[in-house]
Design an enzyme around this catalytic site. Structure first.
Site, mmCIF file in Angstrom:
data_model
loop_
_atom_site.group_PDB
_atom_site.id
_atom_site.type_symbol
_atom_site.label_atom_id
_atom_site.label_comp_id
_atom_site.label_asym_id
_atom_site.label_seq_id
_atom_site.Cartn_x
_atom_site.Cartn_y
_atom_site.Cartn_z
ATOM 1 N N LYS A 50 0.846 -1.183 0.000
ATOM 2 C CA LYS A 50 0.000 0.000 0.000
ATOM 3 C C LYS A 50 0.889 1.243 0.000
ATOM 4 O O LYS A 50 2.051 1.223 0.422
ATOM 5 C CB LYS A 50 -0.973 0.034 1.171
ATOM 6 N N GLU B 275 -2.578 9.892 -6.152
ATOM 7 C CA GLU B 275 -3.785 10.706 -6.315
ATOM 8 C C GLU B 275 -3.346 12.154 -6.516
ATOM 9 O O GLU B 275 -2.453 12.651 -5.836
ATOM 10 C CB GLU B 275 -4.658 10.584 -5.066
ATOM 11 N N THR C 275 3.297 6.676 4.309
ATOM 12 C CA THR C 275 3.428 5.302 4.781
ATOM 13 C C THR C 275 3.307 4.294 3.656
ATOM 14 O O THR C 275 2.374 4.315 2.884
ATOM 15 C CB THR C 275 2.416 4.970 5.885
#
Lengths: 407, 407
Positions: A184, A279, A195
């Protein structure tokens, strides 16, 4: 077989559920991967001095040879949470051990055989009642099909827009070996910051003494070679479990090198998926640096270019602004002869041996504007080492998302 | 006397004209400062490996004891221009020497007594015909009144919106001593990038051996303690001329220290004017770091926080996001005990000894939104050294300006 079709390594299972850490119940927030037998486990962790509780715990436990599971929650990072944070991380591993032992009493799991990761908001405590209820649910959710793996990957997402799973299967020394991973990380938005978490699983038999340097090398060439904003998180973690379920003696020599190469590829696939999912970003920028004395030099120059807001805004504006790129290389702290520097933007030579080259700005600008991928190739004359570094462009949308995240 | 009322040091004159390097004839682009007698001259230069021709030339000539003038053009940086660039820089100093010698034949000036700075677009050659015509004009323009100094400051501007001149006069050892400076630098937009230029003038008598460490100290606490985007330019230069026109023997002991303190103040005044003039920025952020083992540690932590896009966007969004600030400190590469870290945002304690403190987010957010100045005060427990670092926030407008500069 397509190289990237996802396959879980033999003997592993995965799952993901919603337990209530995130406020949005349409998402998942608790993930588990399990090996059916004890596995070698090693980790590479954030270099940030401020380390989250799960990072501190995993650092104590790895390297080791008897790991059975990795549990991960998203929504709360369990960072800057003091002694209570450490108790919560310990309890997560104990609850997983208890649930797995109940599910398969003939193969009891101890808390020390479980690793833990967290990602999300900093400075908040985990809702342990919800996690305690979620852990038996995620154990019940375990499976080895593609859907189970995707749930596991979705349950570790924060600002990610897509789950990130990658896998490669190769023949090594007469046996089929699979390396698979979930990761992720996205636009580095919000208090969860940069992170980046990854769990890499393999059924190859690998000695712990070989697994640690292999993971370090793979992370250098992948997760350490991406950046969206240069901000190192309190929680960054890459874990590797190697179970040996593929059979045979621990890999050595050429076989070991073949496995390390596959591990590097899977980590690279996962790492590049992170800036690709940025994003608010319009471009994935690949900075390739050739002709350095060492790989570390090449990576440092690549990172300095990739971290320059002026380079990143130039790409956002489809501006073939070579001056920003060359001068960023110049302050990377790596000595080189400026008169040996050449630069290509999307294959077009714009700067050669320290001198600007006439080129058609409109054509190069169009090549940036019309593709999501921008290639910057910097050539130096110091040696033969190379490195690649990946980042995103810097758009007004990125700023809007980051400025608006909390308030 | 108001500390900041501008006074040119005794014996200096300044001027600025338009000669045609910039396309916009309503601007100025050629600046000159002259000392009526030989002056000690020292410089601090960009650490970028890719150095513009004027930087290479001034580095050869300083330190020295017989400088008479500094000539500066804006519009073209004379960087990445090879051997011809060096010839052009040499010729600029020769033309100034010739014009000054013609204007005052009894005090001839040699080319080696002139220093040169350039700022503007990278990779283009200077229009030397225009500069050759401009130099006699700027010599004719010299004056010592406030208007002449302002013309001199305007002629070194690129993306600056205001000219930057600062001055302090103090009594040292029974004589009046003035330290004055002009500087340029703003939003670090465009191919001129982060270029920061400053010419600091003083009538104090200072030995060359004392002037160099004094300027290095002053630059560390000022120009090296600001950043807008962390991009080090090919042209960054700070020059100091000390003429001794105030009279007396070279300063020593307490007198020397008093002069250095004034020099630091003037450099700090000039340096802070740069992020204050950040086009596209809404906030001037002051990062103050206390409790470090060394000043260098404190400055490094301050710079790391100041360079974090996540911190800068948080301030743009009036978001008191302490997690981004504390974790940026954690990856500065300076060892410290995370449990000794406290943080105040605009005076409000939000993090104490490694633990979040409940605070009214709306109140702190309002304090950021309602002021152009944001104060971040980080306290550590490693020692007694402190440093301040200044930067701007990161707004969508900054990205728009930087992405649109050339194409």
């Amino acid at each position: 077989m397509p190289e990237n079709q996802f396959t879980l390594p033999k003997g592993f299972s995965a799952g993901g559920v919603y337990c209530g850490v995130k406020s949005d119940a349409t998402k998942l927030d608790l993930s588990l991967v399990v090996s059916d037998r004890p596995a070698v486990g090693v980790g590479v962790y954030t270099k940030n001095l401020v380390k989250a509780a799960p990072v501190l715990l995993d650092r104590e436990r790895t390297p080791g040879e008897r790991f059975r599971a990795i549990v991960t929650n998203s929504g709360v990072a369990n960072a800057c949470t003091g002694e209570r944070g450490m108790q919560d991380a310990l309890r997560m591993t104990a609850l997983v051990a208890e649930s797995l032992s109940q599910a398969a009493p003939h193969e009891p799991v101890a808390p020390e055989q479980v690793l833990v990761m967290s990602t999300g908001v900093i400075g908040e405590h985990l809702p342990m009642d919800k996690i305690a209820a979620g852990i038996p649910a995620v154990v019940a959710d375990l499976g080895s099909d593609a859907a189970a793996v995707e749930r596991s990957a979705r349950a570790i997402m924060t600002t990610d827009t897509v789950p990130k799973v990658r896998s490669r299967t190769v023949e090594i020394g007469g046996r089929r070996v699979t390396v698979s991973g979930v990761a992720k990380g996205a636009a580095m938005i919000g208090p969860n910051m940069a992170t980046m978490l990854a769990a890499v699983l393999t059924d190859a038999p690998v000695a712990a003494a070989d697994a640690q340097p292999a993971l370090a090398e793979a992370v250098d060439e992948s997760f350490h070679s991406i950046s969206v904003d240069g901000h190192t998180s309190t929680n960054d973690t890459v874990l590797l479990l190697a179970s040996g379920a593929a059979g045979g003696a621990p890999l050595a020599g050429r076989d070991l090198r073949a496995w390390v190469a596959t591990l590097v590829e899977v980590c690279e696939d996962l790492a590049v998926a992170i800036p690709t999912d940025g994003e608010g970003a319009d471009h994935l920028i690949t900075v390739e640096v050739h002709g350095c004395a060492t790989e570390a030099d090449a990576r440092r120059i690549g990172k300095t270019i990739a971290d320059s807001p002026l380079v990143k805004t130039a790409v956002a504006g489809a501006d073939p602004n070579w001056g920003r790129i060359v001068s960023a290389a110049g302050y990377a702290g790596v000595p080189f002869d400026p008169m040996e520097v050449s630069l290509l933007i999307n294959g077009a030579l714009v700067y050669e041996k320290g001198t600007p080259v006439p080129f058609d700005e409109a054509t190069v600008s169009d090549s940036i504007r019309s593709s999501r991928d921008t290639q910057l190739l910097l050539l130096l004359g110091e040696g033969h080492a190379t490195a690649r570094f990946w980042t995103t462009d810097l758009t007004a949308e990125y700023v809007r998302l980051n400025a608006d995240y909390r308030t």
